[in-house]
Design a protein around this motif. Structure first.
Motif, PDB file in Angstrom:
ATOM      1  N   UNK A 197      22.618  27.511  31.470  1.00 54.63           N
ATOM      2  CA  UNK A 197      23.092  26.436  32.358  1.00 54.63           C
ATOM      3  C   UNK A 197      24.506  26.730  32.821  1.00 54.63           C
ATOM      4  N   UNK A 198      25.353  27.182  31.916  1.00 49.31           N
ATOM      5  CA  UNK A 198      26.734  27.514  32.262  1.00 49.31           C
ATOM      6  C   UNK A 198      26.781  28.657  33.272  1.00 49.31           C
ATOM      7  N   UNK A 199      25.970  29.706  33.063  1.00 50.59           N
ATOM      8  CA  UNK A 199      25.929  30.816  34.019  1.00 50.59           C
ATOM      9  C   UNK A 199      25.486  30.352  35.390  1.00 50.59           C
ATOM     10  N   UNK A 200      24.493  29.465  35.444  1.00 52.00           N
ATOM     11  CA  UNK A 200      24.018  28.945  36.730  1.00 52.00           C
ATOM     12  C   UNK A 200      25.118  28.161  37.432  1.00 52.00           C
ATOM     13  N   UNK A 201      25.862  27.365  36.666  1.00 53.71           N
ATOM     14  CA  UNK A 201      26.948  26.581  37.259  1.00 53.71           C
ATOM     15  C   UNK A 201      28.054  27.495  37.777  1.00 53.71           C
ATOM     16  N   UNK A 202      28.398  28.514  37.005  1.00 53.97           N
ATOM     17  CA  UNK A 202      29.452  29.455  37.425  1.00 53.97           C
ATOM     18  C   UNK A 202      29.006  30.209  38.675  1.00 53.97           C
ATOM     19  N   UNK A 203      27.742  30.615  38.719  1.00 51.42           N
ATOM     20  CA  UNK A 203      27.226  31.326  39.891  1.00 51.42           C
ATOM     21  C   UNK A 203      27.264  30.427  41.127  1.00 51.42           C
ATOM     22  N   UNK A 254      30.872  30.094  42.287  1.00 51.86           N
ATOM     23  CA  UNK A 254      31.314  31.325  42.942  1.00 51.86           C
ATOM     24  C   UNK A 254      30.735  31.413  44.355  1.00 51.86           C
ATOM     25  N   UNK A 255      29.498  31.019  44.519  1.00 50.07           N
ATOM     26  CA  UNK A 255      28.885  31.056  45.855  1.00 50.07           C
ATOM     27  C   UNK A 255      29.574  30.069  46.788  1.00 50.07           C
ATOM     28  N   UNK A 256      29.897  28.884  46.296  1.00 48.58           N
ATOM     29  CA  UNK A 256      30.595  27.894  47.122  1.00 48.58           C
ATOM     30  C   UNK A 256      31.964  28.428  47.548  1.00 48.58           C
ATOM     31  N   UNK A 257      32.689  29.038  46.626  1.00 45.36           N
ATOM     32  CA  UNK A 257      33.996  29.615  46.972  1.00 45.36           C
ATOM     33  C   UNK A 257      33.868  30.712  48.023  1.00 45.36           C
ATOM     34  N   UNK A 258      32.858  31.565  47.877  1.00 41.74           N
ATOM     35  CA  UNK A 258      32.654  32.639  48.845  1.00 41.74           C
ATOM     36  C   UNK A 258      32.319  32.073  50.221  1.00 41.74           C
ATOM     37  N   UNK A 259      31.494  31.045  50.277  1.00 44.05           N
ATOM     38  CA  UNK A 259      31.136  30.438  51.562  1.00 44.05           C
ATOM     39  C   UNK A 259      32.330  29.732  52.198  1.00 44.05           C
ATOM     40  N   UNK A 260      33.161  29.086  51.372  1.00 40.75           N
ATOM     41  CA  UNK A 260      34.372  28.454  51.915  1.00 40.75           C
ATOM     42  C   UNK A 260      35.313  29.498  52.507  1.00 40.75           C
ATOM     43  N   UNK A 261      35.450  30.625  51.812  1.00 44.38           N
ATOM     44  CA  UNK A 261      36.308  31.699  52.316  1.00 44.38           C
ATOM     45  C   UNK A 261      35.763  32.229  53.638  1.00 44.38           C
ATOM     46  N   UNK A 262      34.455  32.475  53.691  1.00 46.20           N
ATOM     47  CA  UNK A 262      33.839  32.979  54.917  1.00 46.20           C
ATOM     48  C   UNK A 262      34.038  31.991  56.063  1.00 46.20           C
ATOM     49  N   UNK A 263      33.896  30.713  55.781  1.00 44.86           N
ATOM     50  CA  UNK A 263      34.095  29.683  56.787  1.00 44.86           C
ATOM     51  C   UNK A 263      35.531  29.711  57.311  1.00 44.86           C
ATOM     52  N   UNK A 264      36.503  29.848  56.420  1.00 44.53           N
ATOM     53  CA  UNK A 264      37.916  29.893  56.823  1.00 44.53           C
ATOM     54  C   UNK A 264      38.194  31.117  57.696  1.00 44.53           C
ATOM     55  N   UNK A 265      37.623  32.255  57.325  1.00 41.54           N
ATOM     56  CA  UNK A 265      37.820  33.479  58.113  1.00 41.54           C
ATOM     57  C   UNK A 265      37.233  33.299  59.510  1.00 41.54           C
ATOM     58  N   UNK A 266      36.039  32.757  59.593  1.00 39.78           N
ATOM     59  CA  UNK A 266      35.398  32.557  60.891  1.00 39.78           C
ATOM     60  C   UNK A 266      36.178  31.565  61.750  1.00 39.78           C
TER      61      UNK A 266
END
Length: 63
Positions: free
Chosen positions: A20-26, A29-41
């Protein structure tokens, strides 16, 4: 209860929360990556609308 059954139960009690912890961390991490991509775009869109191409087709150098 046999020793192997107890060991199996203990192993399951330890690995379930870890999964459960690994799923939450994953997910985090995906949300952070998508936020970064959104900011770059968004920055790319802002740059492309504020810069005007020159006759050569290249954008002006900002002073």
């Amino acid at each position: 209860m046999s020793l192997s059954a107890v060991a199996s139960l203990v192993r399951n009690l330890i690995t379930a929360p870890a999964a459960v912890l690994r799923a939450r961390v994953a997910k985090d991490a995906e949300v952070l990556a998508l936020r970064h991509e959104n900011a770059v775009l968004r920055r790319q869109i802002t740059r492309s609308t504020t810069s005007r191409p020159t006759e050569s087709g290249l954008p002006h150098a900002h002073d």
